[in-house]
Motif scaffolding. Structure first.
Motif, PDB file in Angstrom:
ATOM      1  N   UNK A 117      -4.267  64.028  60.679  1.00  0.00           N
ATOM      2  CA  UNK A 117      -3.199  64.610  61.263  1.00  0.00           C
ATOM      3  C   UNK A 117      -2.965  66.002  61.195  1.00  0.00           C
ATOM      4  N   UNK A 118      -3.097  66.429  59.910  1.00  0.00           N
ATOM      5  CA  UNK A 118      -3.090  67.958  59.524  1.00  0.00           C
ATOM      6  C   UNK A 118      -4.131  68.575  60.359  1.00  0.00           C
ATOM      7  N   UNK A 119      -5.196  68.119  60.503  1.00  0.00           N
ATOM      8  CA  UNK A 119      -6.425  68.918  61.061  1.00  0.00           C
ATOM      9  C   UNK A 119      -6.270  68.960  62.531  1.00  0.00           C
ATOM     10  N   UNK A 120      -5.449  67.834  62.986  1.00  0.00           N
ATOM     11  CA  UNK A 120      -5.185  67.973  64.606  1.00  0.00           C
ATOM     12  C   UNK A 120      -4.000  68.646  65.049  1.00  0.00           C
ATOM     13  N   UNK A 121      -2.820  68.609  64.438  1.00  0.00           N
ATOM     14  CA  UNK A 121      -1.603  69.137  64.434  1.00  0.00           C
ATOM     15  C   UNK A 121      -1.220  70.258  63.696  1.00  0.00           C
ATOM     16  N   UNK A 122      -1.710  70.241  62.714  1.00  0.00           N
ATOM     17  CA  UNK A 122      -1.645  71.340  61.704  1.00  0.00           C
ATOM     18  C   UNK A 122      -0.235  71.471  60.780  1.00  0.00           C
ATOM     19  N   UNK A 123       0.129  70.320  60.964  1.00  0.00           N
ATOM     20  CA  UNK A 123       1.116  69.964  59.663  1.00  0.00           C
ATOM     21  C   UNK A 123       1.102  68.682  58.950  1.00  0.00           C
ATOM     22  N   UNK A 124       1.564  68.621  57.753  1.00  0.00           N
ATOM     23  CA  UNK A 124       1.585  67.562  56.954  1.00  0.00           C
ATOM     24  C   UNK A 124       2.674  66.430  57.319  1.00  0.00           C
ATOM     25  N   UNK A 133      14.084  62.186  63.331  1.00  0.00           N
ATOM     26  CA  UNK A 133      13.799  61.970  65.015  1.00  0.00           C
ATOM     27  C   UNK A 133      13.158  63.051  65.530  1.00  0.00           C
ATOM     28  N   UNK A 134      12.554  63.832  64.655  1.00  0.00           N
ATOM     29  CA  UNK A 134      11.247  64.893  65.212  1.00  0.00           C
ATOM     30  C   UNK A 134      10.246  64.406  65.738  1.00  0.00           C
ATOM     31  N   UNK A 135       9.956  64.228  67.077  1.00  0.00           N
ATOM     32  CA  UNK A 135       8.929  63.386  67.757  1.00  0.00           C
ATOM     33  C   UNK A 135       7.575  63.832  66.970  1.00  0.00           C
ATOM     34  N   UNK A 136       7.307  65.174  66.689  1.00  0.00           N
ATOM     35  CA  UNK A 136       5.915  65.788  66.284  1.00  0.00           C
ATOM     36  C   UNK A 136       5.600  65.167  64.894  1.00  0.00           C
ATOM     37  N   UNK A 137       6.665  64.498  64.258  1.00  0.00           N
ATOM     38  CA  UNK A 137       6.337  64.064  63.013  1.00  0.00           C
ATOM     39  C   UNK A 137       6.625  62.494  63.144  1.00  0.00           C
ATOM     40  N   UNK A 184      -6.890  56.043  67.373  1.00  0.00           N
ATOM     41  CA  UNK A 184      -5.447  55.873  67.639  1.00  0.00           C
ATOM     42  C   UNK A 184      -4.311  56.912  67.147  1.00  0.00           C
ATOM     43  N   UNK A 185      -4.755  57.454  66.011  1.00  0.00           N
ATOM     44  CA  UNK A 185      -3.809  58.443  65.511  1.00  0.00           C
ATOM     45  C   UNK A 185      -3.857  59.765  66.308  1.00  0.00           C
ATOM     46  N   UNK A 186      -4.973  60.434  66.731  1.00  0.00           N
ATOM     47  CA  UNK A 186      -5.401  61.142  67.718  1.00  0.00           C
ATOM     48  C   UNK A 186      -4.394  61.237  68.950  1.00  0.00           C
ATOM     49  N   UNK A 187      -4.411  59.808  69.356  1.00  0.00           N
ATOM     50  CA  UNK A 187      -3.642  59.585  70.840  1.00  0.00           C
ATOM     51  C   UNK A 187      -2.375  59.435  70.720  1.00  0.00           C
ATOM     52  N   UNK A 188      -1.906  59.078  69.464  1.00  0.00           N
ATOM     53  CA  UNK A 188      -0.245  59.163  69.104  1.00  0.00           C
ATOM     54  C   UNK A 188       0.117  60.403  69.015  1.00  0.00           C
ATOM     55  N   UNK A 189      -0.653  61.333  68.466  1.00  0.00           N
ATOM     56  CA  UNK A 189      -0.401  62.823  68.394  1.00  0.00           C
ATOM     57  C   UNK A 189      -0.365  63.428  69.673  1.00  0.00           C
ATOM     58  N   UNK A 190      -1.251  63.204  70.326  1.00  0.00           N
ATOM     59  CA  UNK A 190      -1.424  63.779  71.801  1.00  0.00           C
ATOM     60  C   UNK A 190      -0.021  63.198  72.836  1.00  0.00           C
ATOM     61  N   UNK A 191       0.156  61.997  72.409  1.00  0.00           N
ATOM     62  CA  UNK A 191       1.398  61.637  73.164  1.00  0.00           C
ATOM     63  C   UNK A 191       2.687  62.410  72.848  1.00  0.00           C
ATOM     64  N   UNK A 192       2.720  62.318  71.469  1.00  0.00           N
ATOM     65  CA  UNK A 192       4.102  63.108  71.196  1.00  0.00           C
ATOM     66  C   UNK A 192       3.982  64.498  71.686  1.00  0.00           C
ATOM     67  N   UNK A 193       2.753  65.214  71.549  1.00  0.00           N
ATOM     68  CA  UNK A 193       2.736  66.585  72.148  1.00  0.00           C
ATOM     69  C   UNK A 193       2.869  66.437  73.545  1.00  0.00           C
TER      70      UNK A 193
END
Length: 322
Positions: free
Chosen positions: A41-48, A63-67, A115-124
């Motif tokens: 997640x950190x490599x994709x989105x830049x945060x832990x 409730x912050x969707x990016x997390x 799946x995690x990459x897709x979840x992060x993309x959906x949030x973005x």
């Protein structure tokens, strides 16, 4: 007759700060998967994600969707692997809304990293395209939604059991809806979500997410996947599956009814809060021999709940191989 084990994965609104912290501290399997997914997640989105979930005070609304999107998936997938390591093995998985990503990964339709990459993309995509909104869970017969006020100001988002449903609405409509419910003496709870999931208010995010999903491969699964958007078990996923599960209404009551028509089940909630286990208890027919079990909850009993499930799993395993 031996009960089939169903792993159930919940979606947005089931998350909270410190979820799974007992297991993160005490269980090497859970911690290993959380750390592995957090690195990705950190490599994709830049945060832990772990830092956000476990460093913050428990009392704040999360409730912050990016997390939250990633955190829910990570906790659910890590918990599933923790259960499997203790011989608590699913015969099928059930996904509700965002929980469908973890359900599909555990069932083998999609790799957990994809799946995690897709979840992060959906949030973005939600953050980039959609106006803020929310959801309200209502403790009443779903027929209440036929009320003219509710129909004009919200969208029916979920039917969980005979006296529990949820609506989605624009942010400006949430307080007026709550005021009407309060005036009528109807119990409700605003969910910890920042968008009006399962409504047309998220449609602007679909194009970005659908484009990304073209790069994500789906395989033939090892296990059946019970889909709460369809209210039934699937053996293959449509191209738009991971969008439909967050856009269309949740038909949890129908999904459980479909399973109950096939016999006895042991429903294990692999979500952060144990919400689906509670829903199952109210959705089961009176004569059902099925059982429902929470694992993680906000009440500090995670290790005890896991130990009870593990002790129950060993006799089952011996019985099956005896």
């Amino acid at each position: 007759m031996t009960a089939n084990t169903v792993f159930m994965f919940s979606g947005q609104g089931s998350q909270y700060y410190q979820m799974g912290k007992q297991l993160f501290d005490a269980d090497p399997v859970f911690r290993s998967w959380m750390t592995r997914l957090d690195d990705l997640a950190c490599r994709i989105a830049g945060h832990r994600i772990i830092e956000a979930v476990y460093a913050a005070p428990k009392s704040e609304v999360f409730d912050a969707i990016d997390y939250t999107h990633a955190a829910i998936f990570m906790v659910e997938y890590a918990l599933a692997q923790c259960l499997i390591a203790r011989a608590i093995v699913p015969d099928m998985t059930l996904g509700s809304s965002l929980g469908s990503f973890a359900a599909a990964a555990v069932a083998g339709y999609i790799e957990p990293e994809d799946a995690l990459a897709a979840v992060l993309e959906q949030a973005a995509a939600f953050a980039a395209s959609c106006e803020r909104g929310g959801m309200i869970a209502i403790l009443a017969d779903p027929s209440l939604y036929e009320d003219d006020f509710l129909r004009r100001h919200s969208t029916l988002a979920a039917i969980n059991f005979s006296t529990h449903f949820a609506v989605s609405a624009a942010h400006a409509d949430l307080a007026p809806i709550e005021a009407v419910l309060r005036q009528r003496g109807i119990t409700y709870q605003r969910l910890a979500v920042s968008y009006a999931f399962h409504s047309a208010r998220i449609d602007l995010a679909e194009e970005q997410f659908a484009w990304f999903m073209k790069s994500i491969p789906c395989a033939s699964a090892r296990l059946p996947l019970v889909c709460c958007e369809r209210g039934a078990a699937l053996k293959q996923l449509s191209d738009d599956y991971f969008w439909r599960v967050v856009r269309q209404p949740i038909r949890f009551r129908e999904a459980i009814a479909s399973l109950e028509g096939q016999g006895r089940h042991r429903y294990i909630d692999v979500g952060p809060s144990g919400t689906l286990a509670t829903f199952v208890k109210y959705a089961l027919p009176d004569a059902s021999a099925s059982t429902a079990h929470a694992t993680l909850t906000p009440y500090g009993q995670d290790l005890n709940n896991l130990a009870r499930l593990a002790s129950d799993a060993h006799p089952r395993k011996m019985e099956q191989h005896g």
